[in-house]
Design a protein around this motif. Structure first.
Motif, PDB file in Angstrom:
ATOM      1  N   UNK A 538       0.823  -1.204   0.000  1.00 19.58           N
ATOM      2  CA  UNK A 538       0.000   0.000   0.000  1.00 19.58           C
ATOM      3  C   UNK A 538       0.866   1.267   0.000  1.00 19.58           C
ATOM      4  N   UNK A 539       1.969   1.314   0.773  1.00 16.96           N
ATOM      5  CA  UNK A 539       2.849   2.494   0.806  1.00 16.96           C
ATOM      6  C   UNK A 539       3.500   2.728  -0.557  1.00 16.96           C
ATOM      7  N   UNK A 540       3.959   1.693  -1.174  1.00 13.93           N
ATOM      8  CA  UNK A 540       4.580   1.844  -2.483  1.00 13.93           C
ATOM      9  C   UNK A 540       3.583   2.367  -3.521  1.00 13.93           C
ATOM     10  N   UNK A 541       2.329   1.859  -3.443  1.00 11.50           N
ATOM     11  CA  UNK A 541       1.337   2.342  -4.398  1.00 11.50           C
ATOM     12  C   UNK A 541       1.012   3.819  -4.178  1.00 11.50           C
ATOM     13  N   UNK A 542       0.964   4.249  -2.910  1.00  7.35           N
ATOM     14  CA  UNK A 542       0.702   5.664  -2.635  1.00  7.35           C
ATOM     15  C   UNK A 542       1.855   6.546  -3.117  1.00  7.35           C
ATOM     16  N   UNK A 543       3.083   6.117  -2.859  1.00  7.39           N
ATOM     17  CA  UNK A 543       4.248   6.909  -3.306  1.00  7.39           C
ATOM     18  C   UNK A 543       4.300   6.984  -4.825  1.00  7.39           C
ATOM     19  N   UNK A 544       3.970   5.905  -5.459  1.00  5.23           N
ATOM     20  CA  UNK A 544       3.988   5.885  -6.923  1.00  5.23           C
ATOM     21  C   UNK A 544       2.943   6.855  -7.477  1.00  5.23           C
ATOM     22  N   UNK A 545       1.786   6.886  -6.872  1.00  6.35           N
ATOM     23  CA  UNK A 545       0.762   7.825  -7.328  1.00  6.35           C
ATOM     24  C   UNK A 545       1.196   9.279  -7.094  1.00  6.35           C
ATOM     25  N   UNK A 546       1.865   9.555  -5.954  1.00  4.57           N
ATOM     26  CA  UNK A 546       2.297  10.924  -5.665  1.00  4.57           C
ATOM     27  C   UNK A 546       3.376  11.389  -6.638  1.00  4.57           C
ATOM     28  N   UNK A 547       4.305  10.498  -6.913  1.00  2.00           N
ATOM     29  CA  UNK A 547       5.394  10.866  -7.831  1.00  2.00           C
ATOM     30  C   UNK A 547       4.867  11.072  -9.239  1.00  2.00           C
ATOM     31  N   UNK A 548       3.956  10.276  -9.646  1.00  5.84           N
ATOM     32  CA  UNK A 548       3.399  10.460 -10.988  1.00  5.84           C
ATOM     33  C   UNK A 548       2.665  11.790 -11.098  1.00  5.84           C
ATOM     34  N   UNK A 549       2.014  12.211 -10.023  1.00  3.17           N
ATOM     35  CA  UNK A 549       1.327  13.492 -10.043  1.00  3.17           C
ATOM     36  C   UNK A 549       2.288  14.659 -10.065  1.00  3.17           C
ATOM     37  N   UNK A 550       3.383  14.606  -9.322  1.00  4.21           N
ATOM     38  CA  UNK A 550       4.382  15.688  -9.310  1.00  4.21           C
ATOM     39  C   UNK A 550       5.111  15.791 -10.638  1.00  4.21           C
ATOM     40  N   UNK A 551       5.417  14.692 -11.233  1.00  7.01           N
ATOM     41  CA  UNK A 551       6.107  14.733 -12.546  1.00  7.01           C
ATOM     42  C   UNK A 551       5.240  15.402 -13.580  1.00  7.01           C
ATOM     43  N   UNK A 552       3.952  15.181 -13.520  1.00 14.89           N
ATOM     44  CA  UNK A 552       3.045  15.842 -14.451  1.00 14.89           C
ATOM     45  C   UNK A 552       2.997  17.340 -14.226  1.00 14.89           C
ATOM     46  N   UNK A 553       3.042  17.814 -12.945  1.00 16.31           N
ATOM     47  CA  UNK A 553       2.984  19.249 -12.656  1.00 16.31           C
ATOM     48  C   UNK A 553       4.275  19.946 -13.067  1.00 16.31           C
TER      49      UNK A 553
END
Length: 596
Positions: A538-553
């Motif tokens: 679950x932690x890895x999935x949350x971090x992956x979602x956060x990083x994908x969002x920051x890279x887009x911004x």
């Protein structure tokens, strides 16, 4: 011995002083009786009682008791196949005891019925001729009634009515007759008192009439529908689902009214509840004749193509189909294991229902047979044209040559014949009325008052009706072989069990899933291990979602700066001081690029 009498005393006034001598008593002589051995023997048959040389008058022979066959009585009252085995409860002691107790009670009841026949001293009569040249068929009704008693002579009656042809029927106890004319007249009459219970003028075509369980209700098949009336002539039911009915019959033990008509349909209706039990399409054309088998309640139906089919309310197809004649079947009669059929080709036959083979074949003259009926004792009545014949011993192996009785109705046509239950009477419906003929030996001499009591009162009739309703049989008990009721067909049970087992196996295979065997998966350490693995995922999935969002911004911000530099110089000048930050080394990812 008497004591000696005292001496006579002298009377007063007698002369002389000497007393007379005493008188000795007289002793009567003793009678000596000698017995001979021959006098103790009963007198020979025909020997007289008179004295002297002659034998005297011959004594009439003493009445001999009726010979009684215990084996025949047991076969008569026993139910079920004679080779049937006794039921066993297996290892269940309670069930075994119950079955044995019921079997013992049944055997005792049968034995009591057989012993009770000794008390039935009356027998059914018949006509006996004096010599071999005399024939009973030459005897007419006038000849029979010459030497009959007044009670027998009252059973002969005749009514001439202009609303014919008439059909007639009797109630189960034989006390009332129901007659219906084709032109609309219906009447119910008491057979002994000749009192009319009800009379209707319906002004409509009457196709058939049928009395039900007692005289209080009867059914009439009119032009289109079937109607039910009470003993006062009041209409109480109209069966609109039964259209154009031509033949009716009633099953007394099942309370079923059976109807068949022009639309090739067969209806079973329960008159106690009013519900229709079943309805079939025969697909063999209109019904020409209909009669029940009193032994098993199976309905026999005759058709246009000369076939006779047998029906039960639980099977949609005929259980038996028999080709009997070349013309349409006009009438059917059933007695025990035999069936009588008549057809438009002029022949009438007797069939053995055990082998479904023709036993005898007879030919009528002048006209085809219009109706047949069989009495309780096996007498067969055949009506054709203006002739009526009654045959005796027609169901034996040897074919009878001449009829038992014969009656002529000149100028009339016999349309219906019905024997009266428990009486030596035959009801005849003709083209111009109906009446009754005396037929010696047609009815049972002894009747069971619990079955059908001809002399029952109003209270007894009510009690019997309630008892019959409580003992009513279900429609699924009607079958060709009534001995199979209560038995178990092992072959059918085996097939049913095999089919159920096969279906269960197929269902188990369809629902089966591949399972991964994990032994010890519920230990404490393994549960904690699975818990940490799940949390890490679950932690890895949350971090992956956060990083994908920051890279887009970040990629969106760079594009905005480039577009802004080209379009606006002030914006680029203001952002110049921030551009002095050190550039990230090559190979740095988006996560670490924000620190440069």
């Amino acid at each position: 011995a008497r004591p000696p009498a005292p001496a006579a005393m002298p009377k007063r006034g007698d002369g002389g002083g000497a007393s007379p001598a005493p008188v000795a008593p007289i002793k009567p002589p003793e009678e000596i009786i000698t017995l001979d051995a021959s006098s103790l023997e009963p007198p020979a048959e025909g020997a007289g009682k008179g004295k002297g040389k002659g034998k005297g008058k011959e004594r009439p022979p003493e009445p001999k008791p009726r010979p009684h066959d215990m084996g025949a009585g047991l076969r008569k009252y026993s139910r079920g196949a004679p080779h049937a085995k006794k039921l066993s409860g297996g290892n269940d002691m309670k069930l075994s005891g119950k079955l044995k107790r019921e079997a013992r009670q049944n055997e005792e009841a049968i034995l009591r019925l057989v012993k009770g026949e000794v008390l039935q001293t009356t027998e059914s009569g018949s006509i006996k001729v004096e010599g071999p040249r005399e024939r009973t068929e030459k005897l007419t009704q006038a000849t029979l009634l010459e030497g009959a008693t007044l009670g027998v002579a009252k059973k002969r009656f005749s009514f001439d009515l202009p609303y014919g042809p008439f059909t007639c029927g009797f109630t189960p106890n034989g006390q009332h007759i129901l007659a219906g004319g084709r032109k609309g007249q219906v009447a119910m009459m008491h057979c002994d008192s000749m009192q009319i219970c009800t009379e209707l003028q319906l002004k409509e075509t009457i196709r058939a009439v049928q009395p039900l369980h007692n005289q209080n209700i009867f059914a009439v098949a009119q032009k289109k529908y079937v109607y039910m009336y009470d003993n006062q002539g009041v209409e109480i039911h109209c069966l609109k689902t039964h259209k154009y009915i031509t033949h009716m019959d009633f099953l007394p033990y099942h309370f079923l009214l059976v109807c068949a008509g022009d639309f090739a349909d067969l209806h079973y209706r329960d008159i106690s509840t009013g519900q229709e039990v079943s309805s079939f399409k025969t697909k063999l054309g209109e019904c020409r004749s209909l009669r029940q088998n009193p032994k098993n309640a199976v309905m026999h139906m005759g058709h246009n193509n000369g076939t006779v089919t047998m029906w039960t309310p639980t099977v949609k197809a005929p259980v038996v189909k028999l080709a009997c004649h070349s013309g349409h079947v006009t009438s059917i009669g059933v007695h025990s294991d035999y069936m009588v059929t008549s057809a438009a080709d002029g022949y009438w036959k007797i069939w053995d229902l055990r082998k479904y083979e023709a036993l005898h074949t007879f030919k009528s003259f002048g006209y085809a047979v219009s109706d047949v009926d069989v009495s309780m004792t096996g007498l067969l009545a055949v009506g054709f044209g203006s002739h009526l014949q009654i045959w005796k011993d027609a169901f034996t192996r040897q074919r009878p040559q001449t009829p038992y009785l014969r009656e002529e109705f000149p100028g009339k046509t016999v349309g219906s014949v019905r024997f009266r239950p428990y009486e030596d009477v035959l009801g005849v419906g003709t083209s111009s009325g109906f009446g009754g003929l005396v037929v010696p030996g047609a009815g049972y001499a002894n009747f069971d008052s619990f079955e059908a009591n001809p002399f029952e009162t109003k209270k007894q009739r009510q009690e019997r009706e309630v008892r019959r309703l409580l003992d009513k049989l279900q429609p699924d008990t009607i079958m060709v072989d009534p001995n199979r009721i209560g038995s178990v067909d092992k072959q059918i049970v085996k097939e049913y069990m095999d089919e159920a087992k096969r279906k269960e196996e197929e269902a188990a295979k369809a629902d089966a899933k591949l399972k991964k065997k994990m032994r010890g998966k519920n230990k404490v350490g393994n549960r904690q291990k699975r818990k940490h693995i799940k949390e890490g995922a679950e932690q890895r999935s949350k971090a992956r979602e956060r990083l994908n969002g920051e890279e887009g911004s970040s990629s969106g911000g760079e594009s905005c700066d480039e577009s802004g530099g080209e379009g606006d110089g002030k914006a680029s000048a203001q952002q110049a001081p921030g551009a002095s930050a050190p550039a990230p080394p090559p190979g740095t990812g988006a996560a670490l690029g924000r620190f440069y």
